[in-house]
Design a protein around this motif. Sequence first.
Motif, PDB file in Angstrom:
ATOM      1  N   HIS A  25       0.672  -1.078   0.038  1.00 46.19           N
ATOM      2  CA  HIS A  25      -0.066   0.038  -0.360  1.00 46.19           C
ATOM      3  C   HIS A  25       0.918   1.674   0.341  1.00 46.19           C
ATOM      4  CE1 HIS A  25      -3.739   2.628   1.261  1.00 46.19           C
ATOM      5  NE2 HIS A  25      -2.697   3.187   2.149  1.00 46.19           N
ATOM      6  N   GLY A  26       0.188   2.613  -0.840  1.00 44.42           N
ATOM      7  CA  GLY A  26       1.173   3.120  -0.805  1.00 44.42           C
ATOM      8  C   GLY A  26      -0.023   4.578  -0.383  1.00 44.42           C
ATOM      9  N   PRO A  27       0.645   5.861   0.030  1.00 51.79           N
ATOM     10  CA  PRO A  27       0.385   6.864   0.250  1.00 51.79           C
ATOM     11  C   PRO A  27      -0.716   7.239  -0.836  1.00 51.79           C
ATOM     12  CG  PRO A  27       2.414   7.206  -0.050  1.00 51.79           C
ATOM     13  CD  PRO A  27       2.439   6.210  -0.186  1.00 51.79           C
ATOM     14  N   LEU A  28      -2.525   6.808  -0.590  1.00 50.33           N
ATOM     15  CA  LEU A  28      -3.281   7.461  -0.688  1.00 50.33           C
ATOM     16  C   LEU A  28      -4.376   8.417  -0.979  1.00 50.33           C
ATOM     17  CD1 LEU A  28      -4.398   4.112  -2.265  1.00 50.33           C
ATOM     18  CD2 LEU A  28      -3.447   5.120  -3.562  1.00 50.33           C
ATOM     19  N   PRO A  29      -5.281   9.496  -0.836  1.00 46.58           N
ATOM     20  CA  PRO A  29      -6.279  10.108  -0.330  1.00 46.58           C
ATOM     21  C   PRO A  29      -6.873   9.850   0.448  1.00 46.58           C
ATOM     22  CG  PRO A  29      -6.041  10.213  -3.149  1.00 46.58           C
ATOM     23  CD  PRO A  29      -5.551   9.316  -2.479  1.00 46.58           C
ATOM     24  N   CYS A  30      -7.455   8.394   0.280  1.00 54.11           N
ATOM     25  CA  CYS A  30      -8.123   8.341   1.091  1.00 54.11           C
ATOM     26  C   CYS A  30      -7.376   6.530   1.956  1.00 54.11           C
ATOM     27  CB  CYS A  30      -9.241   6.535   0.589  1.00 54.11           C
ATOM     28  SG  CYS A  30     -10.184   5.895   1.279  1.00 54.11           S
ATOM     29  N   PRO A  31      -6.943   7.497   3.390  1.00 55.36           N
ATOM     30  CA  PRO A  31      -6.089   6.396   4.037  1.00 55.36           C
ATOM     31  C   PRO A  31      -7.038   5.155   4.813  1.00 55.36           C
ATOM     32  CG  PRO A  31      -7.337   8.495   5.405  1.00 55.36           C
ATOM     33  CD  PRO A  31      -7.728   8.516   3.649  1.00 55.36           C
TER      34      PRO A  31
ATOM     35  N   SER B 281      -4.162   7.992  15.412  1.00 53.88           N
ATOM     36  CA  SER B 281      -3.014   9.060  14.141  1.00 53.88           C
ATOM     37  C   SER B 281      -3.970  10.245  14.596  1.00 53.88           C
ATOM     38  CB  SER B 281      -3.975   8.895  12.443  1.00 53.88           C
ATOM     39  OG  SER B 281      -3.528   9.557  11.869  1.00 53.88           O
ATOM     40  N   PRO B 282      -3.350  10.304  15.605  1.00 50.40           N
ATOM     41  CA  PRO B 282      -3.115  11.999  16.137  1.00 50.40           C
ATOM     42  C   PRO B 282      -2.976  13.319  15.549  1.00 50.40           C
ATOM     43  CG  PRO B 282      -1.759  10.328  17.897  1.00 50.40           C
ATOM     44  CD  PRO B 282      -1.758   9.729  15.901  1.00 50.40           C
ATOM     45  N   VAL B 283      -4.716  14.087  15.315  1.00 56.22           N
ATOM     46  CA  VAL B 283      -4.012  14.304  14.503  1.00 56.22           C
ATOM     47  C   VAL B 283      -4.137  15.928  15.247  1.00 56.22           C
ATOM     48  CG1 VAL B 283      -6.436  14.346  13.139  1.00 56.22           C
ATOM     49  CG2 VAL B 283      -6.302  15.494  15.665  1.00 56.22           C
ATOM     50  N   SER B 284      -3.432  16.202  16.102  1.00 57.24           N
ATOM     51  CA  SER B 284      -2.980  16.588  16.726  1.00 57.24           C
ATOM     52  C   SER B 284      -1.598  17.183  16.504  1.00 57.24           C
ATOM     53  CB  SER B 284      -2.151  17.141  18.497  1.00 57.24           C
ATOM     54  OG  SER B 284      -2.242  16.468  18.717  1.00 57.24           O
TER      55      SER B 284
ATOM     56  N   ARG C 150      -4.232  23.373  12.559  1.00 62.55           N
ATOM     57  CA  ARG C 150      -5.093  21.835  13.113  1.00 62.55           C
ATOM     58  C   ARG C 150      -5.863  22.208  12.889  1.00 62.55           C
ATOM     59  NH1 ARG C 150      -1.134  21.472  19.398  1.00 62.55           N
ATOM     60  NH2 ARG C 150       0.861  21.206  18.256  1.00 62.55           N
ATOM     61  N   THR C 151      -6.750  22.932  13.272  1.00 64.61           N
ATOM     62  CA  THR C 151      -8.569  23.038  13.335  1.00 64.61           C
ATOM     63  C   THR C 151      -8.753  22.480  11.814  1.00 64.61           C
ATOM     64  OG1 THR C 151      -8.955  24.534  14.754  1.00 64.61           O
ATOM     65  CG2 THR C 151     -10.688  24.518  12.688  1.00 64.61           C
ATOM     66  N   LEU C 152      -8.022  22.732  10.856  1.00 61.97           N
ATOM     67  CA  LEU C 152      -8.386  22.301   8.920  1.00 61.97           C
ATOM     68  C   LEU C 152      -7.202  20.978   9.022  1.00 61.97           C
ATOM     69  CD1 LEU C 152      -7.429  24.866   6.825  1.00 61.97           C
ATOM     70  CD2 LEU C 152      -9.356  24.660   7.726  1.00 61.97           C
ATOM     71  N   ASN C 153      -6.967  20.662   9.691  1.00 62.58           N
ATOM     72  CA  ASN C 153      -6.385  19.261  10.129  1.00 62.58           C
ATOM     73  C   ASN C 153      -7.170  18.365  10.344  1.00 62.58           C
ATOM     74  OD1 ASN C 153      -3.277  17.364   9.092  1.00 62.58           O
ATOM     75  ND2 ASN C 153      -3.503  16.835  11.371  1.00 62.58           N
ATOM     76  N   LEU C 154      -7.456  18.446  11.609  1.00 56.91           N
ATOM     77  CA  LEU C 154      -8.669  18.283  12.007  1.00 56.91           C
ATOM     78  C   LEU C 154     -10.510  17.479  11.258  1.00 56.91           C
ATOM     79  CD1 LEU C 154     -10.453  16.171  14.442  1.00 56.91           C
ATOM     80  CD2 LEU C 154     -10.854  19.016  15.126  1.00 56.91           C
ATOM     81  N   LEU C 155     -10.492  18.985  10.469  1.00 60.52           N
ATOM     82  CA  LEU C 155     -11.821  18.477   9.831  1.00 60.52           C
ATOM     83  C   LEU C 155     -11.246  17.687   8.309  1.00 60.52           C
ATOM     84  CD1 LEU C 155     -12.610  22.321   9.398  1.00 60.52           C
ATOM     85  CD2 LEU C 155     -13.667  20.857  11.060  1.00 60.52           C
ATOM     86  N   LYS C 156     -10.397  17.938   7.608  1.00 61.83           N
ATOM     87  CA  LYS C 156      -9.815  16.796   6.739  1.00 61.83           C
ATOM     88  C   LYS C 156      -9.755  15.660   7.439  1.00 61.83           C
ATOM     89  CE  LYS C 156      -7.452  15.552   3.262  1.00 61.83           C
ATOM     90  NZ  LYS C 156      -6.935  14.842   3.508  1.00 61.83           N
ATOM     91  N   ALA C 157      -9.444  15.491   8.295  1.00 60.93           N
ATOM     92  CA  ALA C 157      -9.261  14.049   9.022  1.00 60.93           C
ATOM     93  C   ALA C 157     -10.810  13.117   9.104  1.00 60.93           C
ATOM     94  CB  ALA C 157      -8.922  13.713  10.747  1.00 60.93           C
ATOM     95  N   LEU C 158     -11.796  13.821   9.484  1.00 62.35           N
ATOM     96  CA  LEU C 158     -13.456  14.194   9.888  1.00 62.35           C
ATOM     97  C   LEU C 158     -13.492  13.507   8.354  1.00 62.35           C
ATOM     98  CD1 LEU C 158     -14.440  16.560  12.613  1.00 62.35           C
ATOM     99  CD2 LEU C 158     -14.245  14.069  12.933  1.00 62.35           C
ATOM    100  N   LEU C 159     -13.193  14.362   7.128  1.00 62.99           N
ATOM    101  CA  LEU C 159     -13.572  14.393   6.313  1.00 62.99           C
ATOM    102  C   LEU C 159     -13.185  12.731   5.264  1.00 62.99           C
ATOM    103  CD1 LEU C 159     -15.137  15.141   3.869  1.00 62.99           C
ATOM    104  CD2 LEU C 159     -13.435  16.049   3.350  1.00 62.99           C
ATOM    105  N   GLU C 160     -12.734  12.392   5.486  1.00 62.16           N
ATOM    106  CA  GLU C 160     -11.503  11.335   5.348  1.00 62.16           C
ATOM    107  C   GLU C 160     -12.188   9.896   5.014  1.00 62.16           C
ATOM    108  OE1 GLU C 160      -6.780  12.620   5.297  1.00 62.16           O
ATOM    109  OE2 GLU C 160      -7.731  10.932   7.445  1.00 62.16           O
ATOM    110  N   PRO C 161     -12.745   9.526   6.387  1.00 66.52           N
ATOM    111  CA  PRO C 161     -14.097   8.317   6.066  1.00 66.52           C
ATOM    112  C   PRO C 161     -14.930   8.388   5.413  1.00 66.52           C
ATOM    113  CG  PRO C 161     -13.686   8.678   8.500  1.00 66.52           C
ATOM    114  CD  PRO C 161     -12.995   9.910   7.719  1.00 66.52           C
ATOM    115  N   ALA C 162     -15.308   9.818   5.417  1.00 65.17           N
ATOM    116  CA  ALA C 162     -16.748  10.065   4.084  1.00 65.17           C
ATOM    117  C   ALA C 162     -15.919   9.656   2.691  1.00 65.17           C
ATOM    118  CB  ALA C 162     -17.471  11.888   4.150  1.00 65.17           C
TER     119      ALA C 162
END
Length: 302
Positions: free
Chosen positions: A174-180, A190-193, A211-223
């Motif tokens: 597995h390589g880095p993909l937009p969907c983790p 995967s600590p977003v902090s 960090r706020t945007l990083n958290l939002l990105k983490a919340l968007l990834e499962p979707a």
Amino acid sequence: MAAAHMSVRSAFTGLLAALLCLDSAQGGKLLVIPADGSHWTGMKPLVEELGRRGNQVVVVIPEASLSMGPSEHTTTLTFPVPYTKESMTKDLGENLGKFMEIYVSSTAAKAMNYWITMVMLSNVTMVTCKSMLYDKVLMQTLRDYDFDALLTDPFWPVGVIAGAYLDIPTIFIHGPLPCPLDIIATHCPSPVSYLPRRYTHYSNHMNVWERTLNLLKALLEPAGCSRMYLHADEVASDVLQRKTSIVELANKAALWLMRSSFTFEYPMPLMPNMIMVGGMKAKKPKPLPQVRFIFTTYTSNL
């Protein structure tokens, strides 16, 4: 608990080590379902080496592809697909052209581009997925081989579904993909902090806004993963005759070979069955030529 994790890791690592170490008289049977493009070029050296060491390696690829074809020390099986290499090249060029035209300087534009990427990847991967999994003759042939393990790239969901259908241990490279998928499917911490999400271009020293945007990105990834594998989930449920998803199937992988390295990635926790193999496709360097240095001393009268 630590001892249990070590034993699980040793068992899964031994699965691959056994295929590498057995001689030609005791070689294992390995099924390989690669993804196209750079995914295959990164996997190919490992596949050929496993075949060279006496294992029976069967590679399944579509009749039309950008970079895949017969490889050394392996058996290649192909299946028909409703496209040609020329049409693939054209579609790829058009998709890349659309991405180049998207304005991504704002946070909202980046989020929109991320979602468009998920939709495009969902459509691209499904054509090959259906062509292989609904080929009853091919799937029966693979079942008759009675493989010991499957090596595949989860970017192409056909390998994930085939592993569950054939009920064999699956090894993901597995390589880095937009969907983790690796993080979501394995429930890897995967600590977003302090761990920036992929493609955010942040460092591990983020301010409050980042960090706020990083958290939002983490919340968007499962979707995003759900959207990327939306059609694949439907095919998987149909093939396996039960309600399931790619994330659920990927959670049962025996081993994750991560094509990355902490030389380039920020340190993060790893699950016991995740192993970094960054640089695996780098070829052994040739020895440097012999160079003779001749030192000449010049003297001058000052």
